[in-house]
Design an enzyme around this catalytic site. Structure first.
Site, short mmCIF file in Angstrom:
data_model
loop_
_atom_site.label_atom_id
_atom_site.label_comp_id
_atom_site.label_asym_id
_atom_site.label_seq_id
_atom_site.Cartn_x
_atom_site.Cartn_y
_atom_site.Cartn_z
N GLY A 294 0.86 -1.19 0.00
CA GLY A 294 0.00 0.00 0.00
C GLY A 294 0.88 1.22 0.00
CB CYS A 297 5.22 5.33 -3.64
SG CYS A 297 5.82 6.93 -3.12
CE LYS A 357 7.04 2.54 5.25
NZ LYS A 357 8.28 2.58 4.52
C1 UDX Z 1 8.25 3.18 -1.43
C2 UDX Z 1 9.65 2.92 -2.02
O1 UDX Z 1 10.32 1.92 -1.23
C3 UDX Z 1 10.46 4.21 -2.08
O2 UDX Z 1 11.70 3.97 -2.72
C4 UDX Z 1 9.66 5.26 -2.86
O3 UDX Z 1 10.34 6.46 -2.90
C5 UDX Z 1 8.29 5.46 -2.24
O4 UDX Z 1 7.61 4.19 -2.16
P1 UDX Z 1 7.19 3.48 0.98
O5 UDX Z 1 5.89 3.65 0.27
O6 UDX Z 1 7.53 4.42 2.08
O7 UDX Z 1 8.40 3.55 -0.07
O8 UDX Z 1 7.17 2.03 1.61
P2 UDX Z 1 7.92 0.64 1.42
O9 UDX Z 1 8.74 0.37 2.63
O10 UDX Z 1 8.59 0.52 0.13
O11 UDX Z 1 6.65 -0.35 1.48
C6 UDX Z 1 5.58 -0.21 0.53
C7 UDX Z 1 4.51 -1.24 0.81
O12 UDX Z 1 4.97 -2.55 0.50
C8 UDX Z 1 4.04 -1.31 2.27
O13 UDX Z 1 2.65 -1.51 2.31
C9 UDX Z 1 4.79 -2.51 2.82
O14 UDX Z 1 4.15 -3.11 3.92
C10 UDX Z 1 4.80 -3.43 1.60
N1 UDX Z 1 5.90 -4.41 1.58
C11 UDX Z 1 7.19 -3.99 1.50
C12 UDX Z 1 5.61 -5.76 1.60
O15 UDX Z 1 4.44 -6.16 1.66
N2 UDX Z 1 6.65 -6.65 1.52
C13 UDX Z 1 7.95 -6.27 1.43
O16 UDX Z 1 8.83 -7.14 1.36
C14 UDX Z 1 8.23 -4.89 1.43
#
Ligand code: UDX
Length: 483
Positions: A294, A297, A357
């Site tokens: 989610g 981005c 997250k």
């Molecule tokens: C993301 C990108 O990582 C970053 O480089 C960009 O600039 C903006 O978008 P962010 O949205 O802050 O950053 O969160 P991120 O930590 O990447 O997680 C995104 C989503 O993926 C979250 O919902 C997280 O829970 C989920 N996620 C992440 C997973 O389900 N599994 C994973 O292994 C990693």
């Protein structure tokens, strides 16, 4: 708006020259960029057209939950970072103008670039000497050209500006450390003059100078290993941003699909992710299965990248599949709750996590909130707790007969038929299981983030259902089942 008197807050020991920078937009990206540029020694004017926000920032309210932001704001507020609504003054004063305004998703999936256009037109009104305009917001390829066109249409000589793309790769929660310790800095510049200014801006990081500072923000870079700066064309830089986020989303959807396979085959996705992640060509990161990605981005950028491909006549239906798996993952979680509790109507559930997250108060496109809505629609009543995101959630989902906001995890679990873990806050992985057991009506945990070792939780008397791993049951249940 009248500015308070500047204070002397220059970081000590930085040799690179200070550059005057305007950052337009004080959201997650703009605010972090503004304080981090000051931390790198530059003089920053952060512009926002929301006067209330500007006042709050001037008064020391950091507005968002972000590690190190309050400290940096305290260090530089009303000194090396000035907050204002006056874009015209910032345009006249600064050498580089970073555009970090929102690019929300439109109904068709494209990024809505009207805020970027409005800023470009406003800059044009007060641009009289050469400036470098930098896109920091996530934008589709060709935005750069549109910004140039907007300036020229508003009467600005092409010689008076360059437009550069400098995408950010910040994760919420760790954005400050990500900014000051990046894996790479991407600068898309089609002119040498503009490219050189961006090199100067990032010199404190790329020369390693920043990492000599004793009071610097800690992170992965060091004097010996400073971050690389990759100089590309503007269009390549724009595509790098979308392609990076789409690839990371693809990795998550891939592991989520694999986790579903593991569940059916009675295998363990954690072992599988480790086994594939040890291949250095794949790598271990972003292979955590869960309830889908989610945030502000990934969902928006995957849709925007798909839409860009569509407009160019490129078949990129791989991205449609990435989105499809992400939608399914939430529904699958609700099915798991149903499978564990038989009927959902009238069930009382404790929910841990509302943010998209852990370590953030951001609820944009949060899979946790979507799941809460689905469960309420199925007739469940929910007691939800999140360490930082309750007040934001209340604005979109007010408390009701079926939804109560709890004061802590144990309060959420109180008398519930099951406890659901929906956000990966580290504190949710360190709960007092005995106390939880006393609070819950039935000792059932359904964990959408795999925060616990199944055996450990089962040994404490719980039925524990997670993602891509066999369900674990307490010994007494197994004994009863064998009779
Ligand atoms: C993301 C990108 O990582 C970053 O480089 C960009 O600039 C903006 O978008 P962010 O949205 O802050 O950053 O969160 P991120 O930590 O990447 O997680 C995104 C989503 O993926 C979250 O919902 C997280 O829970 C989920 N996620 C992440 C997973 O389900 N599994 C994973 O292994 C990693």
């Amino acid at each position: 708006m009248k500015q308070p008197k500047p204070k002397d807050d220059s970081p000590k020991g930085l040799m690179s020259k200070a550059i005057s920078i305007a950052v337009v937009g004080s959201g997650y990206v703009g605010l972090v960029a503004a304080v981090c540029f000051a931390e790198m020694g530059h003089d920053v004017i952060c512009v926002d057209n929301d006067e209330r926000k500007v006042k709050a920032l001037q008064g020391g309210d950091s507005l968002i939950h972000e590690h190190y932001l309050p400290e940096l704001l305290e260090r530089y507020r009303n000194g090396k970072v000035r907050f204002t609504t006056d874009l015209a003054d910032a345009t006249r004063t600064c050498s580089a103008i970073f555009i970090a305004v929102g690019t929300p998703q439109s109904e068709t999936g494209d990024a809505d670039l009207s805020y970027v256009e409005a800023v470009a037109c406003e800059i044009a009104r007060s641009l009289t000497t050469y400036k470098v305009i930098v896109e920091k917001s996530t934008v589709p390829v060709y935005t750069n050209e549109w910004i140039s066109r907007a300036l020229v249409r508003n009467g600005i000589d092409r010689e008076l500006f360059d437009v550069v793309s400098n995408p950010e790769f910040l994760r919420e929660g760790t954005a400050v450390a990500d900014f000051l310790h990046p894996d790479r800095i991407v600068v898309g510049a089609d002119s040498e003059r503009a490219g050189n200014l961006l090199r100067d801006i990032y010199a404190p990081l790329t020369t390693g100078e920043y990492y000599k500072r004793e009071d610097g923000i800690p992170g992965i870079c060091s004097v010996a290993e400073p971050p690389p700066l990759l100089l590309t064309s503007t269009k390549s830089a724009e595509i790098i941003k979308h392609a990076s986020n789409a690839f990371l989303a693809l990795k998550i959807s891939f592991i989520n699909a694999v986790s579903n396979l593991c569940e059916t085959a009675d295998a363990n996705v954690e072992q599988v992710a480790k086994g594939i992640g040890l291949d250095t060509r794949i790598g271990p990161k972003f292979l955590r299965p869960g309830i889908g990605y989610g945030g502000s981005c990934f969902p928006k950028d995957v849709a925007a990248f798909r839409s860009v491909a569509d407009q160019m006549g490129i078949d990129f239906s791989l991205l449609t599949e990435v989105e499809k798996i992400n939608v399914q993952q939430k529904k699958r979680f609700v099915s798991k709750v149903r499978a564990a509790l038989w009927n959902l109507r009238g069930k009382k559930l404790g929910v841990l996590g509302l943010a998209f997250k852990g370590d953030t108060d951001d609820i944009r496109e949060s899979p946790a909130i979507e799941i809460v809505k689905m469960l309420i629609a199925e007739g469940c009543s929910i007691a939800a707790f999140d360490p930082a995101a309750i007040s934001r959630t209340e604005q979109v989902l007010p408390a009701s007969a079926n939804l109560r906001y709890a004061s802590d995890a144990y309060d959420a679990a109180s008398d519930a038929d099951a406890l659901l873990i929906l956000t990966d806050w580290s504190e949710f992985g360190e709960l007092d299981l005995k106390r939880l057991d006393q609070s819950l009506r039935y000792s059932i945990i359904i964990d959408g983030r795999n925060l616990y070792d199944p055996q450990v939780v089962a040994d404490q008397g719980f039925t524990y259902i997670s993602v891509g791993r066999p369900a674990a049951h307490p010994v007494r249940d197994l004994a009863a089942a064998s009779h």
